[in-house]
Write an enzyme that holds these catalytic residues in place. Structure first.
Site: not given
Length: 439
Positions: A151, A228, A231, A254, A394
């Site tokens: 991302h 990261d 997700q 999220k 993104c």
């Protein structure tokens, strides 16, 4: 405390349906899921990778704070200030437990995951300029490694760090199946590598990367690791100690929490050695006209009035997820992903980006539909009440890797049902016919 709404106090692992919990009861906890759109069509929300909906438990927690406990934190001796501080720090402790942190001081609240990742990159650059030790040294001849599926929030900060320090940016490439090309691992991560930053689960391919393998390789060459986890934390059990990374960022919205809050987890010894990202009130110890000293983590990195209500809402979201059980949430996601991949394989002229097998894959499925424009696909589905994401998500280099300027993505969460996937696939066929795909 304010009175809750819906069935937020009764969800749990009740069995039945498509998950290890009562999905019918769960859906009643999310008021947005009961609404209609576009001339009274039931909402089919398949954009949870962009942002998840919020249960009543989260909405009530934020409302309760503003209604009855509103005050700044760490700054007052009156009752409301003490209550606000207690609620804020309880949320920090809850988040720490959720990701397996050994110390609540390892949890820094930010306004989003992008800020959390920028915090690490800029703090490393500041430490380098201030001479804060060899472990933070980054300069000409050194390298920062990322991946081609990142991302932009885990790409651009490292580009800027390299520009600031003279280091070189390198990256692991992607196989045609949308997985990291690990044949390049030893060639890309070398003795010159200072930082390895990568996504746990791709927001565009859905690929779940082998964190322990990448971390072990980085550790062998003495590089810091930055994960990261935007997700992954909302969809599966995540334990930072087991993963072995040095820093991890994720966002509240999220994982069914509020917008406006992100989290940076970092090993305490590293946080304590880094200089601040932002300066101002509450992040200092002693201030004189000539110089200042900094507070210990996490407060060193929370300058000014922090994201109080959002943190309290995030704590409520963590409580909600814990009630369902993250193993059950993960099982539900795996079931939906396998079901959707199988169904999409029957749609003519549709090409999935990323793995077509549910193994090591999450419920974010990007695809191309013939040569149809992604906005036309998205608008066609929206007319049927189906919400998906379109664009480069993104993650433009990840689209370019497959020779596409943009893509369409459907993404699932703990409240998504097989019936919604059926409606989505049926809608895709309608849109494909209307756009003349393959004609």
């Amino acid at each position: 405390m304010a009175t809750g709404h819906g069935s937020s106090g009764t969800t749990g692992r009740q069995g039945g349906g498509e998950a290890g919990y009562d999905i019918g009861a769960v859906r009643k906890d999310f008021p947005a899921l009961s609404r209609t759109v576009r001339d009274g069509r039931p909402l089919v929300y398949l954009d949870s990778a962009a942002t998840a909906h919020k249960p009543w438990a989260v909405l009530d927690a934020e409302r309760d704070f503003y209604a009855f406990h509103n005050s700044n934190v760490h700054r007052g001796v009156h009752a409301l200030a003490e209550e606000a501080t207690e609620l804020y720090e309880q949320a920090r402790a809850r988040v720490a437990g959720f990701v397996g942190a050994v110390d609540t001081a390892e949890i820094v609240f930010t306004k989003n995951a992008s800020e959390a990742l920028n915090l690490v990159a800029y703090a490393l650059g500041n430490a380098n300029q201030l001479g804060c030790g060899d472990r933070f040294r980054i300069g000409p001849g050194d390298e920062v490694v990322i991946t081609e599926m990142e991302h932009h929030s885990n790409l651009i900060p490292w580009q800027v760090l390299c520009q600031r320090t003279g280091a070189t940016l390198r990256w692991l490439t992607i196989t045609p199946e949308g997985r990291l090309d690990l044949d390049d691992l030893d060639r890309v991560i070398t003795e010159r590598t200072r930082v390895v930053a990568f996504t746990h689960q791709s927001n565009i391919y859905g690929t779940v990367n082998p964190v322990e393998l990448l971390t072990a390789r980085a550790r062998r060459v003495g590089a810091l690791t930055v994960l990261d986890a935007c997700q992954s934390v909302p969809h599966m059990p995540v334990d930072v100690e087991r993963l072995g990374v040095d820093f991890m960022a994720f966002s509240g919205h999220k994982m069914c929490g509020p917008t406006g809050i992100g989290v940076l987890w970092g090993r305490y010894d590293l946080l304590a050695a880094l200089p601040p990202f932002l300066t101002g009130g509450e992040m200092n110890e002693v201030v004189t006209m000539a110089s200042s000293t900094y507070a210990q983590p996490p407060y060193r990195f929370e300058a000014g009035t922090p994201v109080i209500a959002q943190a309290i809402g995030l704590g409520a979201a963590v409580g909600y997820l814990e009630t369902l059980g993250m193993e059950a949430v993960a099982d539900h996601g795996r079931d939906l992903t396998a079901y959707a991949l199988e169904a999409l394989a029957e749609v003519d002229h549709l090409r999935v980006l990323g793995p077509t097998s549910p193994r090591d894959r999450g419920g974010a499925i990007s695809f191309a539909l013939g040569d149809a424009d992604t906005e036309d696909i998205g608008r066609g589905l929206d007319a049927l009440g189906i919400a998906v994401r379109v664009g480069h998500l993104c993650a433009r280099p990840a689209c370019v890797r497959f020779k596409l300027p943009a893509t369409t993505r459907a993404s699932f969460h703990l409240y998504t049902t097989r019936d919604e996937i059926d409606a989505f696939v049926h809608g895709l066929r309608e849109v494909s016919h209307a756009l003349g795909v393959g004609a």
